[in-house]
Design an enzyme around this catalytic site. Structure first.
Site, PDB file in Angstrom:
ATOM      1  N   GLU A 170      39.556  43.426  40.471  1.00  0.00           N
ATOM      2  CA  GLU A 170      40.263  44.698  40.447  1.00  0.00           C
ATOM      3  C   GLU A 170      41.753  44.441  40.246  1.00  0.00           C
ATOM      4  O   GLU A 170      42.266  43.374  40.557  1.00  0.00           O
ATOM      5  CB  GLU A 170      40.074  45.447  41.763  1.00  0.00           C
ATOM      6  CG  GLU A 170      38.645  45.848  42.066  1.00  0.00           C
ATOM      7  CD  GLU A 170      38.559  46.565  43.399  1.00  0.00           C
ATOM      8  OE1 GLU A 170      38.643  47.809  43.397  1.00  0.00           O
ATOM      9  OE2 GLU A 170      38.401  45.883  44.444  1.00  0.00           O
TER      10      GLU A 170
ATOM     11  N   ASP B 167      37.055  39.157  43.190  1.00  0.00           N
ATOM     12  CA  ASP B 167      37.192  40.614  43.181  1.00  0.00           C
ATOM     13  C   ASP B 167      38.049  40.995  41.969  1.00  0.00           C
ATOM     14  O   ASP B 167      39.275  40.912  42.007  1.00  0.00           O
ATOM     15  CB  ASP B 167      37.850  41.062  44.486  1.00  0.00           C
ATOM     16  CG  ASP B 167      38.012  42.576  44.594  1.00  0.00           C
ATOM     17  OD1 ASP B 167      37.793  43.273  43.586  1.00  0.00           O
ATOM     18  OD2 ASP B 167      38.361  43.056  45.690  1.00  0.00           O
TER      19      ASP B 167
END
Length: 305
Positions: free
Chosen positions: A166, A164
């Protein structure tokens, strides 16, 4: 409106780094073989759990009223982090105290799910320190991080890793911006280290758009990819077959039941093989879960505390 990003609750307390954690304790085994789960037909269902606030065991509390199969097939521990290591000037694996607690208590937090036939994977997320999956300074540093990941999977008896990209905040601590080679080196090394395990992609951030470099395309090295925007439909931009993609994304308790039902129906009608959910908590969410299971599997869900 769909939810553009997950809200994260972070723990400010200090925790051991993953390297320190790996240096302690014996390597875990995954224990007894999983008991055969009741059969069901339909998409693979995924549940992310914010372990800062909730128990992984919640994933195993939902079954289908028709036949008794598990609602969820994959449980995602959310989340470990990629932190900046000033010594190597590259990313290093880090567990906050809540993630570390889940891993240290794998016998009671992970193994019960696996024994029901539910796969358990660890999500890895940026931590605002400038290091991410897309800016390793060399193939060697990417390979070192891949080994930290695969060693963690082995030690704690996990079923795979979820990426992920982010909150890396590329550029912090003097780090570089994303490059073309980094994620390709990382995924290639990780797949070589754990050929039989899950590698999934939360389809967001610079890494998700950098899957090819130097004639190497790592698309086929992923088992799954999913839409990161809750309450919406968006086909991940990765050339995997429909059976490995989740264009639907639902935040349990945050996406309306009518929207969840519609996204589930579309998943089935358009032939996609995965359905992503986020933020399963300890509340009885039978109504929210049944909203999508009725269209995914032709059955309401049952909650067993």
């Amino acid at each position: 409106m769909f939810t553009p990003m997950r809200r994260r609750v972070r723990t400010a307390a200090l925790a051991l780094s993953a390297i320190a954690a790996l240096a302690l304790g014996a390597t875990a085994t995954s224990g007894a073989a999983a008991a055969p789960a009741a059969a069901k037909q339909g998409p693979t269902s995924v549940a992310y759990v914010e372990v800062n606030n909730n128990s992984m065991l919640n994933v195993g509390k939902y079954t289908l009223t028709n036949g008794g199969a598990n609602v969820f097939d994959i449980a995602v521990i959310f989340a470990a982090n990629i932190n900046y290591d000033a010594g190597t000037k590259a990313g290093t694996l880090y567990f906050n105290p809540n993630v570390q607690r889940v891993l240290d208590n794998a016998a009671t937090q992970i193994r019960p799910l696996q024994q029901k036939g539910i796969k358990v994977v660890l999500s890895v997320l940026g931590n605002h320190q400038g290091s991410g999956f897309a800016n390793f300074p060399s193939q060697q540093t990417a390979s070192v991080f891949a080994k930290q990941l695969s060693d963690t999977v082995t030690k704690y008896g996990l079923d795979g890793i979820d990426f992920d990209d982010e909150y890396a905040d590329y550029g912090n601590n003097g780090t570089t911006q994303p490059n073309a080679s980094s994620f390709v080196y990382l995924v290639s090394a990780l797949r070589a280290n754990m050929p039989g395990k899950i590698i999934s992609l939360y389809n967001i951030g610079p890494a998700a758009s950098r899957l090819s470099y130097g004639g190497v395309d790592v698309t086929s090295k992923f088992d799954y990819a999913w839409n990161p925007y809750y309450g919406s439909w968006q086909v991940p931009g990765i050339a995997l077959p429909k059976s490995k993609l989740s264009p639907a994304a639902v935040q349990i308790g945050g996406t309306s039941q009518s929207t969840a039902a519609s996204l589930a129906a579309r998943t089935v009608s358009e032939g996609y093989g995965v359905f992503l959910t986020y933020n399963l908590d300890g509340t009885d969410r039978t109504a929210d879960v049944s909203a999508f299971t009725k269209n995914l599997y032709g059955s309401a869900a049952r909650y067993t505390p």
